[in-house]
Write an enzyme that holds these catalytic residues in place. Structure first.
Site, mmCIF file in Angstrom:
data_model
loop_
_atom_site.group_PDB
_atom_site.id
_atom_site.type_symbol
_atom_site.label_atom_id
_atom_site.label_comp_id
_atom_site.label_asym_id
_atom_site.label_seq_id
_atom_site.Cartn_x
_atom_site.Cartn_y
_atom_site.Cartn_z
ATOM 1 N N GLY A 1 1.074 3.823 8.826
ATOM 2 C CA GLY A 1 1.051 4.677 10.001
ATOM 3 C C GLY A 1 0.198 5.915 9.791
ATOM 4 N N ARG B 1 1.798 -4.455 7.898
ATOM 5 C CA ARG B 1 2.214 -3.050 7.986
ATOM 6 C C ARG B 1 2.776 -2.618 6.642
ATOM 7 N NH1 ARG B 1 4.343 1.542 9.236
ATOM 8 N NH2 ARG B 1 6.595 1.906 9.335
ATOM 9 N N ARG C 1 6.644 10.350 -3.039
ATOM 10 C CA ARG C 1 6.414 9.240 -2.116
ATOM 11 C C ARG C 1 5.247 8.348 -2.532
ATOM 12 N NH1 ARG C 1 8.086 10.282 4.092
ATOM 13 N NH2 ARG C 1 10.139 11.168 3.679
ATOM 14 N N ARG D 1 -2.348 8.226 4.257
ATOM 15 C CA ARG D 1 -1.833 7.197 3.372
ATOM 16 C C ARG D 1 -2.835 6.044 3.294
ATOM 17 N NH1 ARG D 1 3.992 5.917 4.782
ATOM 18 N NH2 ARG D 1 4.204 8.045 4.022
ATOM 19 N N SER E 1 7.000 3.500 5.570
ATOM 20 C CA SER E 1 8.329 3.922 5.141
ATOM 21 C C SER E 1 9.368 3.480 6.159
ATOM 22 C CB SER E 1 8.362 5.444 4.970
ATOM 23 O OG SER E 1 8.007 6.085 6.177
ATOM 24 N N ASP F 1 14.357 7.136 3.044
ATOM 25 C CA ASP F 1 15.573 7.897 3.324
ATOM 26 C C ASP F 1 16.684 6.924 3.696
ATOM 27 O OD1 ASP F 1 15.688 8.029 6.612
ATOM 28 O OD2 ASP F 1 13.648 7.970 5.833
ATOM 29 N N ARG G 1 -10.683 10.172 16.166
ATOM 30 C CA ARG G 1 -9.391 10.826 16.373
ATOM 31 C C ARG G 1 -8.651 11.079 15.057
ATOM 32 N NH1 ARG G 1 -6.938 10.167 21.825
ATOM 33 N NH2 ARG G 1 -8.595 9.440 23.222
#
Length: 235
Positions: free
Chosen positions: A21, A88, A218, A25, A91, A205, A44
């Site tokens: 996403g 995909r 992370r 990353r 997280s 989480d 963008r």
């Protein structure tokens, strides 16, 4: 053949695309795991990089947060750039007590309240699911790495700040492994266009214990997820 959201030239996008996403990353994953990564899109601020993994062309491209954003990029990657395998990497929040932060969840199917495809399906409750070949190879790759992995149903939420604790309780009761925001629509689009899709997710989480992975940890924890996705694509 630029699109409204992707400026890459023809041939700049590989048939295998990993979709985090977060565009940063995507940058980290490309620079860490690909040979000779090249920036092919930054429209963008949504970075896309193409390089090779063990000699195989791979694109790692940000998808943004939520199913509407992912739908834009996945549609253009598939219909305009010929992407065939879309995985995909992202997280998720764990929803079962036996799952821990840093574990990996592989989405066999994706439950959701709504997706951008709802208008097409109308009264049909279509059940979006992963490509079994990719799933099987991802599980094998995770086992070979010794990564604690859980396979099953995930929940693709269409809101981040959810004010429906009763809904989470229902998901937990019915064995949903974790919550994220994109996989269900990715699976819908892959089914519609005859592509392969999978979601490989790192637990950042926990909705029950409220434990959370510190931001400083992370990237290192997400490495297993990226390697599992790449090995699944080319095993």
């Amino acid at each position: 053949m630029p699109t409204p959201h992707i400026s890459a030239a023809k041939g700049d996008i590989a048939e295998t695309v990993l979709l985090p996403g977060d565009p940063y990353r995507a940058k980290w994953a490309a620079e860490t795991f690909l040979d000779n990564p090249k920036l092919v899109n930054e429209v963008r601020g949504m970075f896309g990089f193409t390089g090779t993994y063990k000699g195989n062309p791979v694109t790692i491209h940000g998808s943004g947060m939520g199913m509407p954003s992912l739908s834009i990029y996945a549609n253009e990657l598939i219909t305009e750039y010929g992407a065939k395998t879309l995985i995909r990497i992202g997280s998720c929040g764990a929803m079962q007590k036996n799952i821990n932060v840093r574990d990996v969840i592989i989405g066999m199917s994706a439950t959701t309240l709504s997706t951008p495809s709802r208008g097409i399906f109308k009264e049909i409750n279509f059940a979006p699911c992963a490509d079994y070949g990719l799933l099987e190879k991802a599980v094998a790759a995770a086992r070979a790495k010794g990564t604690t992995t859980h396979v099953g149903n995930i929940y693709s939420a269409d809101v981040f700040y959810d004010e429906r604790p009763d809904l989470n309780e229902i998901m937990i009761r019915h064995g949903i492994l974790g919550v994220e925001m994109e996989a269900a629509e990715l699976y819908n689009l892959a089914a519609r266009h005859g592509c392969r899709a999978l979601a490989v997710l790192t637990v950042s989480d926990h909705l029950i214990t409220h434990e959370a992975l510190p931001s400083s940890e992370r990237e290192s924890s997400f490495g297993d997820m990226v390697e599992i996705a790449l090995q699944a694509a080319f095993a």
